[in-house]
Design a protein around this motif. Structure first.
Motif, PDB file in Angstrom:
ATOM      1  N   SER A   1      -9.218 -12.532  -8.876  1.00  0.00           N
ATOM      2  CA  SER A   1      -7.772 -12.148  -8.291  1.00  0.00           C
ATOM      3  C   SER A   1      -7.646 -10.803  -7.552  1.00  0.00           C
ATOM      4  CB  SER A   1      -6.969 -11.923  -9.701  1.00  0.00           C
ATOM      5  OG  SER A   1      -5.660 -11.297  -9.730  1.00  0.00           O
ATOM      6  N   ILE A   2      -8.678  -9.852  -7.803  1.00  0.00           N
ATOM      7  CA  ILE A   2      -8.891  -8.846  -7.126  1.00  0.00           C
ATOM      8  C   ILE A   2      -9.336  -9.089  -5.862  1.00  0.00           C
ATOM      9  CG2 ILE A   2     -10.115  -6.585  -6.847  1.00  0.00           C
ATOM     10  CD1 ILE A   2     -10.152  -6.361 -10.059  1.00  0.00           C
ATOM     11  N   TYR A   3     -10.290  -9.882  -5.823  1.00  0.00           N
ATOM     12  CA  TYR A   3     -10.763 -10.172  -4.278  1.00  0.00           C
ATOM     13  C   TYR A   3      -9.475 -10.660  -3.503  1.00  0.00           C
ATOM     14  CZ  TYR A   3     -15.741  -9.654  -5.299  1.00  0.00           C
ATOM     15  OH  TYR A   3     -16.985  -9.197  -5.316  1.00  0.00           O
ATOM     16  N   GLU A   4      -8.746 -11.633  -4.099  1.00  0.00           N
ATOM     17  CA  GLU A   4      -7.721 -12.519  -3.247  1.00  0.00           C
ATOM     18  C   GLU A   4      -6.464 -11.206  -3.121  1.00  0.00           C
ATOM     19  OE1 GLU A   4      -6.848 -15.862  -5.678  1.00  0.00           O
ATOM     20  OE2 GLU A   4      -8.366 -17.069  -4.861  1.00  0.00           O
ATOM     21  N   SER A   5      -6.382 -10.579  -3.734  1.00  0.00           N
ATOM     22  CA  SER A   5      -5.313  -9.445  -3.780  1.00  0.00           C
ATOM     23  C   SER A   5      -5.466  -8.478  -2.533  1.00  0.00           C
ATOM     24  CB  SER A   5      -5.079  -8.698  -4.942  1.00  0.00           C
ATOM     25  OG  SER A   5      -4.672  -9.592  -6.139  1.00  0.00           O
ATOM     26  N   VAL A   6      -6.734  -8.267  -2.433  1.00  0.00           N
ATOM     27  CA  VAL A   6      -6.975  -7.303  -1.348  1.00  0.00           C
ATOM     28  C   VAL A   6      -7.346  -7.914   0.051  1.00  0.00           C
ATOM     29  CG1 VAL A   6      -7.884  -5.569  -2.840  1.00  0.00           C
ATOM     30  CG2 VAL A   6      -9.667  -7.354  -1.666  1.00  0.00           C
ATOM     31  N   GLY A   7      -6.987  -9.194  -0.077  1.00  0.00           N
ATOM     32  CA  GLY A   7      -6.854 -10.277   1.377  1.00  0.00           C
ATOM     33  C   GLY A   7      -8.296 -10.968   1.505  1.00  0.00           C
ATOM     34  N   GLY A   8      -8.904 -11.085   0.354  1.00  0.00           N
ATOM     35  CA  GLY A   8     -10.070 -12.042   0.616  1.00  0.00           C
ATOM     36  C   GLY A   8      -9.975 -13.352   0.841  1.00  0.00           C
ATOM     37  N   VAL A   9     -10.203 -14.199   1.503  1.00  0.00           N
ATOM     38  CA  VAL A   9     -10.465 -15.488   1.773  1.00  0.00           C
ATOM     39  C   VAL A   9     -11.723 -16.186   1.211  1.00  0.00           C
ATOM     40  CG1 VAL A   9     -10.146 -17.459   3.431  1.00  0.00           C
ATOM     41  CG2 VAL A   9      -8.792 -15.405   3.610  1.00  0.00           C
ATOM     42  N   LYS A  10     -11.675 -17.222   0.185  1.00  0.00           N
ATOM     43  CA  LYS A  10     -12.845 -17.788  -0.004  1.00  0.00           C
ATOM     44  C   LYS A  10     -13.496 -18.549   0.909  1.00  0.00           C
ATOM     45  CE  LYS A  10     -12.678 -20.273  -4.054  1.00  0.00           C
ATOM     46  NZ  LYS A  10     -12.471 -21.202  -4.938  1.00  0.00           N
ATOM     47  N   MET A  11     -14.659 -18.264   1.433  1.00  0.00           N
ATOM     48  CA  MET A  11     -15.397 -18.857   2.608  1.00  0.00           C
ATOM     49  C   MET A  11     -16.655 -19.787   2.116  1.00  0.00           C
ATOM     50  SD  MET A  11     -13.676 -18.044   5.543  1.00  0.00           S
ATOM     51  CE  MET A  11     -14.778 -18.169   6.639  1.00  0.00           C
ATOM     52  N   LYS A  12     -17.155 -19.525   1.041  1.00  0.00           N
ATOM     53  CA  LYS A  12     -18.623 -20.044   0.625  1.00  0.00           C
ATOM     54  C   LYS A  12     -18.635 -20.139  -0.966  1.00  0.00           C
ATOM     55  CE  LYS A  12     -20.884 -17.256   4.520  1.00  0.00           C
ATOM     56  NZ  LYS A  12     -21.282 -16.023   4.464  1.00  0.00           N
ATOM     57  N   THR A  13     -19.219 -21.363  -1.237  1.00  0.00           N
ATOM     58  CA  THR A  13     -19.400 -21.544  -2.482  1.00  0.00           C
ATOM     59  C   THR A  13     -20.892 -22.040  -2.824  1.00  0.00           C
ATOM     60  OG1 THR A  13     -17.070 -22.300  -2.867  1.00  0.00           O
ATOM     61  CG2 THR A  13     -18.612 -23.049  -4.656  1.00  0.00           C
ATOM     62  N   HIS A  14     -21.268 -21.267  -3.807  1.00  0.00           N
ATOM     63  CA  HIS A  14     -22.707 -21.741  -4.422  1.00  0.00           C
ATOM     64  C   HIS A  14     -22.537 -22.117  -5.743  1.00  0.00           C
ATOM     65  CE1 HIS A  14     -23.688 -19.078  -0.838  1.00  0.00           C
ATOM     66  NE2 HIS A  14     -24.995 -19.412  -0.949  1.00  0.00           N
ATOM     67  N   TYR A  15     -23.583 -23.149  -6.285  1.00  0.00           N
ATOM     68  CA  TYR A  15     -23.511 -23.576  -7.610  1.00  0.00           C
ATOM     69  C   TYR A  15     -24.833 -23.030  -8.351  1.00  0.00           C
ATOM     70  CZ  TYR A  15     -19.996 -27.009  -6.908  1.00  0.00           C
ATOM     71  OH  TYR A  15     -18.888 -28.025  -6.571  1.00  0.00           O
ATOM     72  N   THR A  16     -24.701 -22.489  -9.375  1.00  0.00           N
ATOM     73  CA  THR A  16     -25.743 -22.264 -10.292  1.00  0.00           C
ATOM     74  C   THR A  16     -25.887 -23.601 -11.329  1.00  0.00           C
ATOM     75  OG1 THR A  16     -25.907 -19.704 -10.178  1.00  0.00           O
ATOM     76  CG2 THR A  16     -26.977 -21.061 -12.115  1.00  0.00           C
ATOM     77  N   TYR A  17     -27.032 -24.210 -11.193  1.00  0.00           N
ATOM     78  CA  TYR A  17     -27.136 -25.313 -12.002  1.00  0.00           C
ATOM     79  C   TYR A  17     -27.999 -25.244 -13.446  1.00  0.00           C
ATOM     80  CZ  TYR A  17     -25.827 -28.246  -8.185  1.00  0.00           C
ATOM     81  OH  TYR A  17     -25.075 -28.986  -7.073  1.00  0.00           O
ATOM     82  N   ARG A  18     -27.622 -26.063 -14.253  1.00  0.00           N
ATOM     83  CA  ARG A  18     -28.570 -26.176 -15.629  1.00  0.00           C
ATOM     84  C   ARG A  18     -29.034 -27.385 -15.912  1.00  0.00           C
ATOM     85  NH1 ARG A  18     -27.576 -21.992 -20.560  1.00  0.00           N
ATOM     86  NH2 ARG A  18     -28.436 -20.804 -18.937  1.00  0.00           N
ATOM     87  N   TYR A  19     -30.373 -27.573 -16.212  1.00  0.00           N
ATOM     88  CA  TYR A  19     -30.941 -28.817 -16.588  1.00  0.00           C
ATOM     89  C   TYR A  19     -31.259 -28.892 -18.009  1.00  0.00           C
ATOM     90  CZ  TYR A  19     -34.082 -33.030 -16.657  1.00  0.00           C
ATOM     91  OH  TYR A  19     -34.346 -34.178 -16.969  1.00  0.00           O
TER      92      TYR A  19
END
Length: 397
Positions: free
Chosen positions: A353-371
């Motif tokens: 919420s803070i990131y978006e409130s200061v004008g941030g736009v989601k550009m990249k997504t990484h996953y941390t997986y578990r097996y």
């Protein structure tokens, strides 16, 4: 195919070179420095060997050509804090061959099982999670320094093997040409003038004082989180030493209340914009090139790598004030046109919420997986951070 443990210099070189082969001619890839990756597996350089162990392998085809690599590690400070004792795998690279990929995963899994582990996270780092952590699944763009870049087909390898998403990691970008949000600016001005509150940026001339302040805030802000481990002060000192000449003093900010440190934000120039031209090598000529490109102000992006606010102060507008001051500092240096806010987990809605409130736009997504090694055990994703335990943070579990 033949998989061998990396034990000698020739094998270490092959472990590094496979990345250069796989990403040859990929304009988005910035090869990490050989010395940086090598240091992760050197007990003299990586403090995680004080409470863990690591191993790495290379995979060759029938002709002896290297076609893949993987590493496995156990951080004993965290491994036994989960429902299942959990180790990790990382630095995975592989040609587009499922059989080869699965052999690499099997090798890491068996090594971990032999040491009492019942689950494996990946791809992760044998170190803090602000670097080399997660699999890129969306936003195949030039990555900020420390953020992993990989082939898109790796996602199918991990998921078809049986890895499941433990948490998602988001990186936001802020266009610095846009004005700072007015609402946040008003909050920032108000808290900046409030008696008892002070804000100042890092100075190399007094670096030890600020390092101690980071430790104090870190331990207070993160102590309520699952799997908390105190930060190693030598790691911070090393970053400060090696960052001299690269770090911008006024991109690292601290907040104090009545003289006590209560928050810090760290932004670092994205040196990947320079390293991209060096192919992982830092020989004499590349060192000259590095310094030349720094002086030419080639770097146009900075990355906020970590931030922390002591929980009792998180509703005071501290985040707004530091973002506001950092925004002014960045805009004063005309070459910086973009800020990357990375990374924040899907388990931390407050920070999103803070990131978006200061004008941030989601550009990249990484996953941390578990097996999970026992395929009959119910899988659980990481838990959302309870509101009362949220010391504002990013790039941390």
């Amino acid at each position: 195919m033949n998989i061998v443990e990396v034990l000698d210099q020739k094998q270490r070189v092959k472990f590094l070179d496979i990345a250069r082969i796989i990403y040859k001619n990929d304009p988005n890839f910035a090869c990490p420095l050989d010395g940086e990756i090598g240091g992760i597996f050197d007990p003299k350089e990586n403090s995680f060997f004080k409470h863990g162990e690591a191993i790495r392998w290379i995979l060759t085809d029938g002709s002896g050509k290297v076609i893949g690599r993987i590493a496995a590690f156990i951080n004993t400070n965290k491994a036994f804090s989960f429902d299942q004792p959990t180790g990790g795998c990382g630095f995975f690279e592989c040609i587009k061959d499922r059989e080869a990929a699965f052999l690499l995963f099997d090798t890491a899994k068996e090594w971990l099982k032999e040491r009492g582990m019942e689950a494996m996270d990946g791809p992760i780092n044998f170190g803090e999670n602000d670097n080399h952590w997660g699999l890129l699944v969306d936003g195949f763009l030039p990555q900020g320094y420390g953020m992993p870049y990989n082939k898109a087909y790796y996602q199918e390898f991990f998921e078809s093997y049986g890895f499941q998403v433990f948490f998602e990691q988001y990186s936001y970008h802020v266009d610095r040409s846009k004005p700072f949000p007015e609402r946040f600016a008003k909050i920032a001005e108000w808290i900046s003038k409030k008696p008892g509150f002070e804000f100042e940026h890092f100075k190399f001339s007094n670096s030890e004082k600020y390092i101690q302040d980071i430790i104090e805030v870190y331990n207070e802000a993160w102590k309520f989180h699952d799997n908390f481990t105190p930060i190693d002060i030598e790691d911070i000192r090393k970053i400060a030493r090696e960052g001299k000449g690269i770090l911008e003093e006024d991109f690292i900010w601290f907040a104090y209340h009545e003289g006590k440190p209560i928050a810090f934000f760290v932004a670092m120039p994205d040196i990947n914009q320079v390293l991209r031209k060096m192919n992982g090598k830092l020989d004499f000529w590349n060192k000259l090139k590095f310094m030349y490109l720094l002086k030419r102000k080639t770097i146009t992006r900075t990355r906020i790598t970590i931030m922390g606010v002591v929980p009792k102060y998180q509703r005071f507008g501290i985040e707004s004030a530091i973002f506001w001051k950092m925004d002014k500092a960045i805009k004063a240096k005309k070459q910086y046109t973009e800020v990357e806010l990375s990374w924040v987990g899907d388990f931390n809605p407050k920070m999103i919420s803070i990131y978006e409130s200061v004008g941030g736009v989601k550009m990249k997504t990484h996953y941390t997986y578990r097996y999970l090694f026992d395929r009959n055990v119910p899988f659980k994703r990481t838990a959302i951070i309870p509101l009362e335990n949220r010391g504002t943070k990013a790039s941390k579990e």
